[in-house]
Scaffold this active site. Structure first.
Site, PDB file in Angstrom:
ATOM      1  CE  LYS A 294      -4.154  -1.763   2.303  1.00  0.00           C
ATOM      2  NZ  LYS A 294      -5.036  -1.646   3.488  1.00  0.00           N
TER       3      LYS A 294
ATOM      4  CD  GLU B 265     -19.745  -6.440   6.330  1.00  0.00           C
ATOM      5  OE1 GLU B 265     -19.096  -5.466   5.919  1.00  0.00           O
ATOM      6  OE2 GLU B 265     -19.702  -7.570   5.789  1.00  0.00           O
TER       7      GLU B 265
ATOM      8  NE  ARG C  86     -21.509  -6.976   2.076  1.00  0.00           N
ATOM      9  CZ  ARG C  86     -20.299  -7.217   1.568  1.00  0.00           C
ATOM     10  NH1 ARG C  86     -19.249  -6.604   2.062  1.00  0.00           N
ATOM     11  NH2 ARG C  86     -20.141  -8.102   0.606  1.00  0.00           N
TER      12      ARG C  86
END
Length: 665
Positions: free
Chosen positions: A279, A367, A395
């Site tokens: 990243k 979730e 979700r």
């Protein structure tokens, strides 16, 4: 500076370049993205990490005929630039501009919309199967991040993909954090090329044909192969799904990426390519702190993101208020635990993790698991607090109903980002929570209108015995901070002593369940029948007596509109249970009723009011103001609220326009 990008308005132009020109393209993209995001804000670290991969994919595959599905979509800036949207990056995530995520309506190169994670393998597999049925020969690729691999949906899709033997289907795992990855180097590059090459594949197939006459020997050889791979790479798991595992390889090395992708095109069946990226690649500040540079606002790339001076820290965001309350509650009550589906920073749990590490649970992008986990904890007497964005709670809806509400378990849902969120747009707007929560039995649903009320609602949830949702928006409120919150400590957590309390006074008392608050009373008398106007009508307003029932964030603009209309205003606070006594009393003494909410009109809080009035046989005209029946795109949240008539002038205008035909003098 970015001359090479000027003529790259489609991947076909990229594929026309000589191979040796690609490093220059990569460097130009990296500089362009850094400069662009520093001007508009957006996702930076993840996009700097996927530039070489994007170039390699579009160079090797014939897009858009070949399909690329990105997961999640915030790593697609280089993809957007190479597919004709370079100029549009100047309005990235702004109203009318380029979205921060892939959108099918934006470009034929965006094969599938992706704002939530872990969907790419399922979607790409669906495309591949459809192409197979239509007898269209095309490659389909799913590019999935390692964080997205924590969701069960990704494994469900791999389980299916593994039995689709003949599909030209490739999963690319973009791994920038996984600890299972061994160091990347020449040996891994060599192994990747070897394992993806045609010689290896043909030799393997030939041996299998020869050894089918001796199944025990064949099984032994297959196990030997798996274990040989496993000595260098985490292949076994993915091989067990029926996927041919390749990698890991350096995702920033074009000399490794391109030959490996070219080799994968020659193989049959589903392939799994594991790449390692970093990243923030190429920008030292983002490499050093990828979380800080994950989604920055505008900044100077030469200087980096500068800390906000303490003098400008006026007030707190709702997220900070929640984080301070959670720490305070955990200190007072040892039953309190915090759960997040991979949103520690966004949900305000950083300090909670530091102070209560054994009561903090980050379950990854899962979730569904987060909610059922909370249900299990609640059965054992804990008080789990699930910190989750409104859009992500969608979700886990089945788990919310079946595993929590049906069993009436005490789980607190701290529902962040309720309402419009701005730049992230339709995929992240919290537009539907009020509607989908209030229809669930046993649920208590509250919406905060300011910071102090948010704290009180969370305290109310703590004292309840069943499932509770406290909804609050993104960003700062009107500045009404709770007196029991130490503002300086909450805005500057590093100043708080380890283990110290966030409270300087006793906690705010909980609200009475289902209690509304009368905030303004109209001074004019009701006029129930427009035909009965007496001489006093010459001195009164052109409008009848109006009552506005405000939910959550729209209380402030409702109060401002009420000043111009001389309207009564009720801060409803609870969507479920409604304060029906207050609702019915006000309705009977007012001529016109208005509901305001920063959520969908259909099935929302206003609908709850109408249902209650009808059940009580109270007939009054009702105007419901809220978000319309459409997906609202990205843009500045206050501007969008104004556009949809949910600021003070818009509310006033809507009331006058809606009723003027019947009530004007």
């Amino acid at each position: 500076m970015y001359d090479i990008l000027q003529n790259l308005d489609a991947p076909s132009a990229l594929r026309a370049l000589p191979r040796e020109a690609l490093p220059e393209v990569v460097e130009a993209l990296r500089g362009f993205i850094l400069e662009s995001v520093s001007r508009t804000g957006g996702h930076l670290s993840s996009n700097l990490g996927t530039i070489e991969l994007t170039v390699a994919l579009h160079y090797v595959f014939d897009t858009p005929w070949d399909r690329i599905v990105w997961d999640v979509g915030h790593q697609t800036y280089a993809h957007k630039i190479l597919t004709g949207r370079r100029e549009g990056m100047a309005q990235l995530r702004q109203q009318g501009g380029v979205s921060g995520f892939p959108r099918r309506c934006e470009s034929i190169y965006d094969a599938f919309g992706a704002g939530h994670s872990s969907t790419s393998i399922s979607a790409a597999l669906g495309m591949a199967l459809a192409s197979h049925l239509k007898k269209e020969m095309r490659y389909t690729l799913a590019v999935i991040g390692d964080g997205a691999m924590t969701a069960g949906m990704a494994f469900e899709a791999m389980n299916h993909a593994g039995v689709c033997d003949d599909l030209p289907f490739i999963i690319v795992l973009n791994d920038n954090e996984m600890s299972i990855s061994p160091p990347v180097g020449a040996l891994n590059r060599y192994l990747a090329r070897l394992l993806s090459g045609s010689l290896y594949a043909k030799t393997r197939q030939g041996l299998e044909r020869m050894l089918r006459i001796a199944p025990p020997v064949l099984r032994f050889m297959q196990r030997m192969e798996e274990h040989a791979k496993g000595m260098f790479v985490p292949a076994t798991l993915f091989e067990e799904f029926g996927l041919n595992y390749i990698g890991p390889i350096d995702g920033h090395d074009l000399d490794s990426l391109i030959p490996t992708l070219q080799n994968l095109k020659k193989l049959k069946g589903p392939q799994f390519l594991h790449i390692i990226t970093k990243k923030g690649q190429g920008y030292k500040l983002a490499e050093a702190d990828p979380i800080l540079y994950h989604g920055p606002g505008r900044f100077n790339p030469a200087v980096g993101i500068e800390p906000t001076p303490p003098s400008t820290m006026n007030g707190c965001t709702y997220t900070q208020v929640f984080g301070a309350w959670l720490c305070d509650a955990a200190q007072r009550d040892t039953r309190v635990v915090g759960i997040t589906p991979a949103m520690r920073e966004g949900s305000g749990l950083v300090e909670f993790e530091q102070r209560f590490p054994h009561r903090y649970y980050d379950v990854g992008i899962a979730e569904q698991h987060a909610i059922t986990l909370a249900g299990g904890m609640a059965t054992e007497g804990l008080c789990p607090v699930v910190a989750i964005y409104s859009t992500f709670l969608q979700r886990g809806y089945d788990q919310l109903i079946h595993d929590v509400a049906l069993q009436n378990l005490h789980v607190i849902f701290a529902l962040d980002r309720g309402g419009l969120v701005g730049a992230d747009g339709a995929t992240h707007n919290g537009a539907y929570d009020l509607a989908f929560l209030r229809c669930i039995p046993n649920m208590v649903v509250m919406a905060a209108s300011d910071e102090q009320e948010c704290w009180q609602m969370l305290e109310t949830a703590l004292h309840h015995t069943g499932p509770v949702a406290v909804r609050y928006p993104r960003g700062k409120g009107p500045g009404r901070l709770p007196a029991c919150m130490l503002v300086e400590a909450s805005t500057c957590p590093e100043k708080r002593s380890a283990g110290g309390s966030t409270a300087v006074q006793p906690p705010l008392p909980p609200l009475a369940l289902g209690s509304a608050e009368l905030r303004r009373i109209s001074i004019q008398p009701p006029l129930h029948d427009k035909n009965d106007a007496d001489s006093a009508s010459n001195t009164r307003s052109t409008l009848p007596r109006i009552a506005i029932f405000a939910f959550g964030t729209l209380l402030e603009p409702s109060l401002k509109a009420a000043e111009a209309l001389d309207a009564t205003v009720v801060n409803m606070r609870f969507i479920k249970p409604l304060d029906e006594a207050m609702l019915h009393q006000i309705a009977q003494t007012h001529d016109l009723l208005v509901t305001t909410e920063e959520g969908c009109i259909m099935g929302g809080a206003g609908s709850a009011c109408v249902e209650s009035l009808l059940a009580a046989h109270i007939v009054r005209p009702v105007l419901q103001l809220g978000l319309p029946d459409c997906f609202i795109d990205h843009g500045d949240a206050p501007t969008l609220l104004s556009e949809y008539g949910l600021d003070a002038p818009g509310i006033e205008k809507a009331i006058r326009k809606h009723f003027e035909a019947d009530w004007a003098e």
